[in-house]
Design a protein around this motif. Sequence first.
Motif, PDB file in Angstrom:
ATOM      1  N   SER A 168     -20.927  -4.331 -11.486  1.00 36.66           N
ATOM      2  CA  SER A 168     -19.397  -3.480  -9.766  1.00 36.66           C
ATOM      3  C   SER A 168     -20.160  -3.179  -9.131  1.00 36.66           C
ATOM      4  O   SER A 168     -20.854  -2.880  -9.603  1.00 36.66           O
ATOM      5  CB  SER A 168     -18.854  -2.734 -10.714  1.00 36.66           C
ATOM      6  N   TYR A 198      -7.228   9.339  -5.561  1.00 35.93           N
ATOM      7  CA  TYR A 198      -7.960   8.090  -5.529  1.00 35.93           C
ATOM      8  C   TYR A 198      -7.365   7.496  -4.614  1.00 35.93           C
ATOM      9  O   TYR A 198      -5.949   6.966  -4.655  1.00 35.93           O
ATOM     10  CB  TYR A 198      -8.567   7.552  -6.635  1.00 35.93           C
ATOM     11  N   ALA A 199      -7.725   6.566  -3.598  1.00 34.18           N
ATOM     12  CA  ALA A 199      -7.144   5.252  -2.976  1.00 34.18           C
ATOM     13  C   ALA A 199      -7.253   4.342  -1.899  1.00 34.18           C
ATOM     14  O   ALA A 199      -8.900   3.625  -3.036  1.00 34.18           O
ATOM     15  CB  ALA A 199      -6.789   6.323  -1.543  1.00 34.18           C
ATOM     16  N   MET A 200      -7.411   3.195  -1.546  1.00 36.14           N
ATOM     17  CA  MET A 200      -7.594   1.835  -1.049  1.00 36.14           C
ATOM     18  C   MET A 200      -8.133   1.288  -2.753  1.00 36.14           C
ATOM     19  O   MET A 200      -9.152   0.689  -2.697  1.00 36.14           O
ATOM     20  CB  MET A 200      -8.810   1.903  -0.560  1.00 36.14           C
ATOM     21  N   GLN A 201      -7.295   1.052  -3.712  1.00 37.09           N
ATOM     22  CA  GLN A 201      -7.421   0.441  -5.143  1.00 37.09           C
ATOM     23  C   GLN A 201      -9.141   1.373  -5.413  1.00 37.09           C
ATOM     24  O   GLN A 201     -10.231   0.383  -6.231  1.00 37.09           O
ATOM     25  CB  GLN A 201      -7.647  -0.894  -4.706  1.00 37.09           C
ATOM     26  N   GLY A 202      -9.234   2.154  -5.033  1.00 34.61           N
ATOM     27  CA  GLY A 202     -10.327   3.085  -6.097  1.00 34.61           C
ATOM     28  C   GLY A 202     -11.858   3.451  -5.229  1.00 34.61           C
ATOM     29  O   GLY A 202     -12.604   3.370  -5.398  1.00 34.61           O
ATOM     30  N   MET A 203     -11.312   2.565  -3.780  1.00 33.24           N
ATOM     31  CA  MET A 203     -12.509   2.743  -2.958  1.00 33.24           C
ATOM     32  C   MET A 203     -12.944   3.764  -2.156  1.00 33.24           C
ATOM     33  O   MET A 203     -14.320   3.978  -2.215  1.00 33.24           O
ATOM     34  CB  MET A 203     -12.786   1.227  -1.731  1.00 33.24           C
ATOM     35  N   ASN A 241      -2.243   6.855  -0.112  1.00 32.66           N
ATOM     36  CA  ASN A 241      -3.443   5.555   0.483  1.00 32.66           C
ATOM     37  C   ASN A 241      -2.785   6.061   1.698  1.00 32.66           C
ATOM     38  O   ASN A 241      -4.353   6.632   2.118  1.00 32.66           O
ATOM     39  CB  ASN A 241      -2.844   3.909   0.074  1.00 32.66           C
ATOM     40  N   SER A 262     -18.080  -0.183  -7.710  1.00 34.69           N
ATOM     41  CA  SER A 262     -16.947   0.550  -8.026  1.00 34.69           C
ATOM     42  C   SER A 262     -18.916   1.843  -8.216  1.00 34.69           C
ATOM     43  O   SER A 262     -19.149   1.377  -9.703  1.00 34.69           O
ATOM     44  CB  SER A 262     -15.858   0.622  -8.969  1.00 34.69           C
ATOM     45  N   MET A 310       1.079  -1.302   0.268  1.00 34.43           N
ATOM     46  CA  MET A 310       0.020   0.114   0.489  1.00 34.43           C
ATOM     47  C   MET A 310       1.300   0.604   0.178  1.00 34.43           C
ATOM     48  O   MET A 310       1.824   1.180   0.769  1.00 34.43           O
ATOM     49  CB  MET A 310      -0.727   0.169   1.026  1.00 34.43           C
ATOM     50  N   ASN A 311       0.717   2.126  -1.140  1.00 35.97           N
ATOM     51  CA  ASN A 311       1.860   3.284  -1.412  1.00 35.97           C
ATOM     52  C   ASN A 311       1.460   4.733  -0.500  1.00 35.97           C
ATOM     53  O   ASN A 311       0.074   4.362   0.632  1.00 35.97           O
ATOM     54  CB  ASN A 311       1.697   3.609  -2.644  1.00 35.97           C
ATOM     55  N   ASN A 313     -17.370   3.432  -3.360  1.00 34.06           N
ATOM     56  CA  ASN A 313     -17.382   2.185  -3.870  1.00 34.06           C
ATOM     57  C   ASN A 313     -18.425   1.265  -2.601  1.00 34.06           C
ATOM     58  O   ASN A 313     -19.196   2.527  -1.682  1.00 34.06           O
ATOM     59  CB  ASN A 313     -16.033   1.265  -3.225  1.00 34.06           C
TER      60      ASN A 313
END
Length: 496
Positions: A185, A63-68, A5, A187, A1-2, A126
């Motif tokens: 989806s 956008y963070a946490m895989q776009g969530m 995030n 998302s 996780m970068n 999400n």
Amino acid sequence: MNAMNWLAVYPEVVLVVMALLIAIVDLFVTDPARRPTYWLTQLTIAVVGVMHLCYFNEGATVYAMQGMVVADPMGHLLAFLACVATLVTLVYSRPYAASREMLKGELFTLTLFALLGIAVMVSANNFLVVYLGLELMSLSLYALVALRRDHVLSTEAAMKYFVLGALASGFLLYGLSMMYGATGSLSIPQVFNVISGGAGSLPNHAVLIFGVVFVVAGLAFKLGAAPFHMWVPDVYQGAPTAATLLIGAAPKLAAFAITIRLLVEGMIGLAIEWQQMLLVLAVCSLVIGNLAAIAQSNLKRMLAYSTIAQMGFVLLGLASGVANGNTLSAANAYSSAMFNIVTYVMTTLGTFGMIMLLARAGHESEEIKDLAGLAKRSPWYALVMMVFMFSLAGIPLTAGFNGKLAVLQAMVTTDSPLYIGLAVFAVIASLVGAFYYLRVIKVMFFDEATDTTPLAAPADARFVMTLNGLAVLVFGVMPGGLMHMCATAVVKALAT
């Protein structure tokens, strides 16, 4: 996780860590007034609020946490305002809770977790995150309503709120599951992309529309709009006033946020369908809220029906974004609805705060007649309360007037006969509603006092109440700054 995030969710991380820390620290607090817990809680809320305000001023969308999760100006502004509302609520609630044996560590930790749920909701990108934040906030509020375990009315209100809240959450979850089934989806941006492809590209278009119906029903409950309003009067009246204010202020901002996230950012392609539903909800709210409020003698119950009517205006703004098949008025409509709900929350903080300041041990002071002669007992309290009533009624030079005017202006500029007609109807409904607000002012200034007990409130509560009243007047005379912030937040949210 970068690192990005974590950067996007720093305020929420601070909030959850401090909530857990405060819960532990309170175990060792021996002061009956819970001063260390109280000030640590207020400091936490203030720091988190400043963090959100700084992020808002930066104007970036991350956008963070895989776009969530999306950390955008709209989410930061609403989270900042929710922090302010919660901080003010605790200032008003402290003396009230102390006289009712509610001043416990649970009051502060549950409030922080409710605020965390709000922060999660406003930054959701999400369906699962929306529901996670909603349940975190709702479960905390259920427990806060039931905090006076030996009080019959509070326990009854908590049961009603829990049962009907679970039903509404079920509606929303069922609707979101249908949206997932139709689009494939969870998302929100991906749902938007699928819907934007057109009805012909959707194999489950009927399921999609059916899902929208359930989503709107769940959102209407959280906003307190008719005919999904049945919980509002009973819970507002039965809950301790401190819990009532925690329900009626900051959570309304969160409900508005997820309405924008789900309906606008995710389902704008189905605006024709959900706008029709919002218009029906708005008309029902204006009629039921204003007419039922006239018959009330309990001030908290009257304000509950007032809330229903006020949400009618918010829904009218949300339903005016897409007119004549174009979205040219979308930013204006949604920012007007946002400004309206912010001014409503500002005024609600003052009205319920005043009820708590007038209350004392063994006496709630929540009947309209309890305000009789307030102008003689405390001219300043009466004057400030009059400002709040004028704002709720939409009288010029108050923030409430500008909130309503912004929504009406957004409706009229659509050039649609339907929206212009509804704007006229909303004005007439407001004139009807002005009666019960002016009745409160009449009781304060012209009725003889039935209670001559001297009014006593802590200096910090009196100071914040004065600032609250001045804010309603300042944003009534100079609304431009707050309007610009709302417009900037909405435009950047729609752009991404």
